[in-house]
Scaffold this motif. Sequence first.
Motif, short mmCIF file in Angstrom:
data_model
loop_
_atom_site.label_atom_id
_atom_site.label_comp_id
_atom_site.label_asym_id
_atom_site.label_seq_id
_atom_site.Cartn_x
_atom_site.Cartn_y
_atom_site.Cartn_z
N ALA A 235 0.78 -1.09 -0.04
CA ALA A 235 -0.38 -0.11 0.23
C ALA A 235 1.61 1.62 0.01
CB ALA A 235 -0.62 -0.41 1.24
N ARG A 236 0.42 2.05 -1.26
CA ARG A 236 1.43 3.54 -1.11
C ARG A 236 0.80 3.87 -0.20
NH1 ARG A 236 4.93 4.91 -5.75
NH2 ARG A 236 5.64 3.28 -6.87
N SER A 237 -0.61 4.43 0.16
CA SER A 237 -0.96 4.70 0.46
C SER A 237 -1.12 6.41 -0.52
CB SER A 237 -0.71 5.61 1.79
OG SER A 237 -0.75 4.18 2.81
N VAL A 238 -1.48 6.45 -1.43
CA VAL A 238 -1.48 7.40 -2.04
C VAL A 238 -1.97 6.67 -3.72
CG1 VAL A 238 -0.40 8.80 -3.88
CG2 VAL A 238 0.43 8.35 -1.47
N ARG A 239 -3.01 6.24 -4.24
CA ARG A 239 -3.23 6.41 -5.00
C ARG A 239 -2.63 6.26 -7.04
NH1 ARG A 239 -9.95 6.71 -5.92
NH2 ARG A 239 -9.35 5.91 -7.75
N ALA A 240 -2.50 5.07 -7.27
CA ALA A 240 -1.91 5.84 -8.46
C ALA A 240 -2.34 5.97 -9.83
CB ALA A 240 -1.09 4.17 -8.79
N ASP A 241 -3.44 6.07 -9.33
CA ASP A 241 -3.98 7.02 -10.46
C ASP A 241 -4.39 8.25 -10.69
OD1 ASP A 241 -5.96 6.06 -8.59
OD2 ASP A 241 -7.61 5.32 -9.33
N LEU A 242 -4.31 8.90 -9.51
CA LEU A 242 -5.06 10.09 -9.07
C LEU A 242 -4.10 10.59 -8.93
CD1 LEU A 242 -8.10 9.62 -6.83
CD2 LEU A 242 -8.04 9.95 -8.77
N CYS A 243 -2.91 10.40 -8.05
CA CYS A 243 -1.69 10.78 -8.15
C CYS A 243 -0.43 11.99 -9.27
CB CYS A 243 -0.46 10.69 -7.09
SG CYS A 243 0.95 11.55 -7.00
#
Lengths: 661, 152
Positions: A235-243
């Motif tokens: 889990a990056r805790s960051v959405r790859a599709d939005l960042c």
Amino acid sequence: MQKIGVFVCWCGSNIAGTVDVGRVVEAVRQEPGVAFAADYQYMCSDSGQNLIKSAVKEHGLTGIVVCSCSPRMHEATFKKTAAAAGLNPYMVEIANIREHCSWIHKNMEEATEKAIVLARAAIAKVLKDAPLTSGTTEVTKRALVIGGGIAGIQTALDIAEAGFAVDIVEKQPTIGGRMAQLDKTFPTLDCSACILTPKMVDAGANENIELFTYSEVESVKGFVGNFTVTIRKKARSVRADLCTGCGECTEKCPSRKTKNEFNMGMDTRGAIYIPYAQAVPKIAVIDREHCLHFKTGKCGLCERTCSAKAIDFAQEDELVTRNYGAIVMATGFQMIDPSGFGEFGYGKSKDVLTSLEFERLMNAAGPTGGHLVCPSDGRHPKHIVFIQCVGSRDTSGCGKPYCSKICCMYTAKHAILVRDKYPDVSVTVFYIDVRTPGKNFDEFYRRAVEEYGVQYVKGMVGKVTREGGRLKVQGSDLLNDRQLHLEADMVVLAAAIEPDPTARSVASMLTASIDTNGFMTEAHPKLRPVESPTAGVFLSGVCQGPKDIPETVAQASACAAKVIGLLCKQKLVNNACVASSDPLLCNGCSSCEKVCPYGAITYEERELNDKGVRRTARVAVVNEAVCQGCGACTVACPSGAMDLKGFTNQQIMAEVDAICR
Amino acid sequence: MPLNTSAPAQTGEYRPLIVAFCCNWCSYAGADLAGSSRLTYPADVKIIRVPCSCRVNPLFVLKAFERGADGVILCGCHPGDCHYTTGNYYTRRRMTLLFSMLDYLGIERERTRVEWVSAAEGAKFSATMNDFARTIRALGENRKLRDLRCGN
């Protein structure tokens, strides 16, 4: 009635020098079943193979024994020869009278006797051989590359270029690996990032390549052509599709005390970070261990800052399961921690650095913006001492017994870079030997000495101590037979490189073997350097042994060629030596099923004709496409129903008999 | 007693018969490496290739002793490195049982051995075989199971 032909190879003088091949031929002629025996200088040569083929036809041979080198070397050759002569290729046995006899025994009498015994065992086995046919399986047209450094990137790009899908798994949040940390590259002094980052971008943009960064291989099942791999996307805790990778969150993050891995811990980063400007993919990641939100439940500043609404504290690890035809190990290396070598004072003084730390210190994107200053107090250094072979070529047990190969050249590079940028800084290099084999390598080293005036001293450093804010280096100057006591501002240790520690667990999952130093073993050290002994597993880069960048790239491309060669195949020929169960003997106890590591054994109700008596029984059935032929089930079977083709109970018993005669 | 095979076999000198089962992936390759590195060990050792050490049926070991072998050694991949993932674990368990039973039957514990030798350990293979041959020579001939055979 079996008619066996025995062919004894001289292998020039490799065998004939120690084994009396004529006597072996005479002895085997007396063996029951042997219809023909001959010797020849090189049985693997065309004329040697023709000798076999014509003997098969002339004497109507039903089986062949070749007394020669290891079956690992030429079994396949002689199987093809047999097939060309119209024999079933599994009617061939090899007596290994070279590696297991002539090369290790010096006494001709003993070696000849042993060769005869080994030949007899092979004859006994071939008499029990049965013709076998192989099934075929489909090949999954997708490759997995484990490790996203320059080796993994190059292999993936080449495979993708050939039109096959390829996934890269990288444990760091970005691909790039060690090369991304380097400042310049020898011997041309190209900027490392400038030549690497286009490849990173290519890998990220290539439609045949999928990147799994911040991910690890969780489990591997299957075999060549048909691996099933589960990948853990942490889990990056960051959405790859939005960042969008704008980096605003990384600047706002109040937790700033985490050591920055990219700069070898010489500066700090936030708990949410992007490893470096050219990261691919350029997506932020939250280091949960150091994030205030995860530690205390408060903060959440990044979430409020992010205009793309990409922060997702609730994100969980994701498991992705995929099928692959081939797997590439490109797990790379790390530098050893030189603090085990107390004499160099690493860890005691900030001005004692490893070469990789020095690399970051020289880099414009490094902790000092590329200004060479002493890490302890920021002063400009006057004298820098480089120490080579720190932990390499060390047989004391503290370090590594091997040469790390790249240190001589990068130390010359560091020396040149320092002298070029700061002519006022003097540089001394302590070395055991300077090893510069490679294109333009020695010229480069000579430039360091002749053009840049770098002092090279043959000898090791015995002690580095702090004295009045500077460092005192005591070392031997072997060529002038004296001890040197030098004042220095920085000491740079060319520490040994070792395989990345994660390679071991991945290799275990792949059942690929590792040598005593932790490097991956190749299928053949000279002739199959990019393949692992485990079919379908390939080796790229330093995971196989120390290499510089050109060598790594060359091996990576070679590795890709091998992978492409495999993925091109429509079908793979299975191992014909698989287990099979005699349904009349099977009592359906499930012992075999329990020990099978591949789940190749299932149970079926079968209608059986037991000597005229019809009965139905639950019996074991082997899936020949899945069975790998280990034979665990054959020993577990209490009723003797399970046997292994090519290595049957009868065959091995016959070998034991022949040896113990 | 010199163990190096460079010493010619003297008449009457006791030469033991040692059967070594080697797995194809690690130990057989380790033996090959010992060969290509010219690391000597006694000619008393005769190798039988098996796909995995777990292919060795206890009956093969019994058969070897019955036929007059003086020592039997199984070599496989290191634990965790088995080409077939778990084969050598079965070997370890099976042979532990078998060897203690053989010991009970009078075949000394030292006559049987399981060793892990990787494909990269040519030196270990040679050292293991030298050591095992030395042990067997010191123990002398094995007659335990042979005596039970009738008329042979």
